[in-house]
Write a protein that holds these residues in place. Structure first.
Motif, short mmCIF file in Angstrom:
data_model
loop_
_atom_site.label_atom_id
_atom_site.label_comp_id
_atom_site.label_asym_id
_atom_site.label_seq_id
_atom_site.Cartn_x
_atom_site.Cartn_y
_atom_site.Cartn_z
N UNK A 55 39.09 -5.75 -26.40
CA UNK A 55 38.88 -4.34 -26.77
C UNK A 55 37.56 -4.21 -27.53
N UNK A 56 36.42 -4.31 -26.83
CA UNK A 56 35.11 -4.38 -27.51
C UNK A 56 34.72 -3.15 -28.32
N UNK A 57 35.29 -2.01 -28.05
CA UNK A 57 34.92 -0.80 -28.79
C UNK A 57 35.73 -0.61 -30.08
N UNK A 90 50.50 2.20 -36.05
CA UNK A 90 49.93 2.97 -34.95
C UNK A 90 48.41 2.82 -34.90
N UNK A 91 47.76 2.95 -36.06
CA UNK A 91 46.30 2.83 -36.11
C UNK A 91 45.84 1.80 -37.16
N UNK A 118 39.38 3.35 -36.21
CA UNK A 118 38.80 4.68 -36.23
C UNK A 118 37.92 4.92 -35.00
N UNK A 119 37.67 6.20 -34.74
CA UNK A 119 36.70 6.62 -33.74
C UNK A 119 35.33 6.50 -34.40
N UNK A 120 34.43 5.76 -33.79
CA UNK A 120 33.12 5.49 -34.39
C UNK A 120 32.38 6.76 -34.78
N UNK A 121 32.35 7.75 -33.91
CA UNK A 121 31.56 8.96 -34.15
C UNK A 121 32.12 9.83 -35.27
N UNK A 128 45.57 2.12 -32.15
CA UNK A 128 45.06 0.83 -31.69
C UNK A 128 45.22 0.77 -30.18
N UNK A 129 44.14 0.45 -29.44
CA UNK A 129 44.26 0.38 -27.98
C UNK A 129 45.29 -0.67 -27.54
#
Length: 144
Positions: A55-57, A90-91, A118-121, A128-129
């Motif tokens: 999960x690289x992102x 969950x996250x 977190x979402x990077x932006x 979590x994917x």
């Protein structure tokens, strides 16, 4: 009730750490702040080697750390950091971390480190994917 000192068998993944002369403080042992650096280094190595290929992102913010000290470590001791996944939300993920001096079975220090994915932006929490969750689950270890 005092929690018992952890043992190597209670951890699922390990990485060596090299102590440095500059890690020692005026008392002749590794300064407390260095242990947190070791926690961070171990989690980063774990993620790079075990999780990010799936999960690289994935991006996590540290939201909590804690450390209990049991025995002194000093340069030039060899150190091994043990890591386990204690809780997968969950996250969020809580890592249990043990610092082991030389070949000792009992931890010199133990603690935990919590990431929130977190979402990077936006910096907002995100689940979590599934690929990362499956990778993290391989390192789950029940603990007392």
């Amino acid at each position: 009730m005092t929690k018992p000192i952890g043992r190597r068998a209670e951890y699922a993944w390990f990485t060596p750490i090299i102590t440095r002369w500059m890690d020692n403080d005026a008392y002749g042992h590794v300064n407390n702040v260095i242990y947190y650096s070791w926690f961070d280094t171990a989690v980063a190595r774990f993620l790079i080697g075990e999780i990010l290929p799936a999960s690289p992102a994935l991006m996590g913010y540290v939201v909590e750390t804690q450390c209990r000290y049991h025995a002194a470590v000093s340069f030039p001791d060899a150190v091994t950091v043990g890591l386990r996944v204690e809780k997968l939300g969950t996250s969020s993920i809580r890592y249990g971390i043990g610092i082991f001096r030389e070949e000792e079975d009992r931890a010199s220090a133990e603690g935990h480190f919590v990431h929130v994915h977190v979402v990077k932006e936006t910096g907002r929490p995100t689940p979590t994917p599934p690929e990362a969750r499956a990778a993290f689950e391989r390192f789950m270890v029940a603990h007392g």
